[in-house]
Design a protein around this motif. Sequence first.
Motif, PDB file in Angstrom:
ATOM      1  N   ASP A  53       5.693  11.947  -2.228  1.00 40.87           N
ATOM      2  CA  ASP A  53       6.522  13.150  -2.202  1.00 40.87           C
ATOM      3  C   ASP A  53       6.627  13.655  -0.759  1.00 40.87           C
ATOM      4  OD1 ASP A  53       8.026  15.312  -2.978  1.00 40.87           O
ATOM      5  OD2 ASP A  53       6.317  16.492  -3.690  1.00 40.87           O
ATOM      6  N   GLY A  54       7.629  13.177  -0.043  1.00 40.05           N
ATOM      7  CA  GLY A  54       7.790  13.534   1.360  1.00 40.05           C
ATOM      8  C   GLY A  54       7.572  12.327   2.257  1.00 40.05           C
ATOM      9  N   LEU A  55       6.429  11.691   2.101  1.00 41.77           N
ATOM     10  CA  LEU A  55       6.104  10.473   2.840  1.00 41.77           C
ATOM     11  C   LEU A  55       5.625   9.401   1.868  1.00 41.77           C
ATOM     12  CD1 LEU A  55       4.142  11.813   5.953  1.00 41.77           C
ATOM     13  CD2 LEU A  55       6.417  10.782   5.971  1.00 41.77           C
ATOM     14  N   ALA A  56       5.913   8.157   2.182  1.00 42.53           N
ATOM     15  CA  ALA A  56       5.464   7.034   1.366  1.00 42.53           C
ATOM     16  C   ALA A  56       5.150   5.864   2.294  1.00 42.53           C
ATOM     17  CB  ALA A  56       6.519   6.635   0.343  1.00 42.53           C
ATOM     18  N   CYS A  57       4.456   4.873   1.752  1.00 39.99           N
ATOM     19  CA  CYS A  57       4.064   3.720   2.554  1.00 39.99           C
ATOM     20  C   CYS A  57       4.221   2.458   1.711  1.00 39.99           C
ATOM     21  CB  CYS A  57       2.621   3.870   3.027  1.00 39.99           C
ATOM     22  SG  CYS A  57       2.045   2.563   4.126  1.00 39.99           S
ATOM     23  N   ALA A  58       4.941   1.475   2.254  1.00 38.75           N
ATOM     24  CA  ALA A  58       5.107   0.186   1.585  1.00 38.75           C
ATOM     25  C   ALA A  58       4.859  -0.910   2.606  1.00 38.75           C
ATOM     26  CB  ALA A  58       6.513   0.065   1.002  1.00 38.75           C
ATOM     27  N   LYS A  59       3.889  -1.763   2.317  1.00 37.47           N
ATOM     28  CA  LYS A  59       3.492  -2.824   3.241  1.00 37.47           C
ATOM     29  C   LYS A  59       3.181  -2.241   4.616  1.00 37.47           C
ATOM     30  CE  LYS A  59       6.100  -6.464   0.876  1.00 37.47           C
ATOM     31  NZ  LYS A  59       7.150  -7.498   1.007  1.00 37.47           N
ATOM     32  N   ARG A  60       2.467  -1.127   4.603  1.00 40.79           N
ATOM     33  CA  ARG A  60       2.006  -0.411   5.794  1.00 40.79           C
ATOM     34  C   ARG A  60       3.131   0.257   6.576  1.00 40.79           C
ATOM     35  NH1 ARG A  60      -0.604  -4.082   9.562  1.00 40.79           N
ATOM     36  NH2 ARG A  60      -1.102  -2.152  10.667  1.00 40.79           N
ATOM     37  N   GLU A  61       4.362   0.172   6.101  1.00 40.49           N
ATOM     38  CA  GLU A  61       5.479   0.821   6.788  1.00 40.49           C
ATOM     39  C   GLU A  61       5.630   2.245   6.269  1.00 40.49           C
ATOM     40  OE1 GLU A  61      10.326   0.406   7.440  1.00 40.49           O
ATOM     41  OE2 GLU A  61       9.189  -1.183   6.434  1.00 40.49           O
TER      42      GLU A  61
END
Length: 218
Positions: A53-61
């Motif tokens: 919610d606001g920020l997310a991370c996928a494969k460290r990105e």
Amino acid sequence: AAAVLRRLDGVDLMQRAAWASLDALRHPVLVLDGDRRVAHANLAGAALLAAGDGLACAKRELRASAPSHAGRLGALIGRAVPRAGEVPRAGALHLPRPSGGPHLALVAMPLQAGTGWDLPGAPAALLCVGDPAAAARLPPAMLAELFGLTGAEAALASDLLGGGDLRGIATCSGRSLATVRTHLARLMAKTGTARQAELTRMLAGLPGWPEDRHLTPP
């Protein structure tokens, strides 16, 4: 060779100690590496990223949850972790949340080499996130230990820090307003504060830790 290994072990220990200290903060903090990816997230940061919610991370990105804010987030990180030949600069960003909750306040700061917070041989940055939802409360047990409070006084302090008012706190706790005011007077005496606003400011500035200490950073 042995001397080099000892030095590398020392650097690794310093870095692990520095990162571990971030976990004691109740504010979300992320360490970004030279590729502008998340190298470490403290416990509050991991919880924030998991919620998406606001920020997310996928494969460290690191990504903004709302695609419309991806460019602004990328520019902020790009200034803090610039490409070769560019001077790193701190920056800040106000980031809305898709849920409609309190906006996140992001501050990105370049990390200086040799401080123990940086990544060996690569530029890095510290991204501190002001999350009103995460910073709203402190564990009553911590407050009780810190100021010698009773259980009721510590619960009142936590509720005040969470934005509660005396009448609402009295209703939710099943106590009379007079009893809650008595607890408030004792709470201010034990914390050395003279007014409720002063008490709340003092509590908001205390260090703390997330209530769930078992979250696994990405």
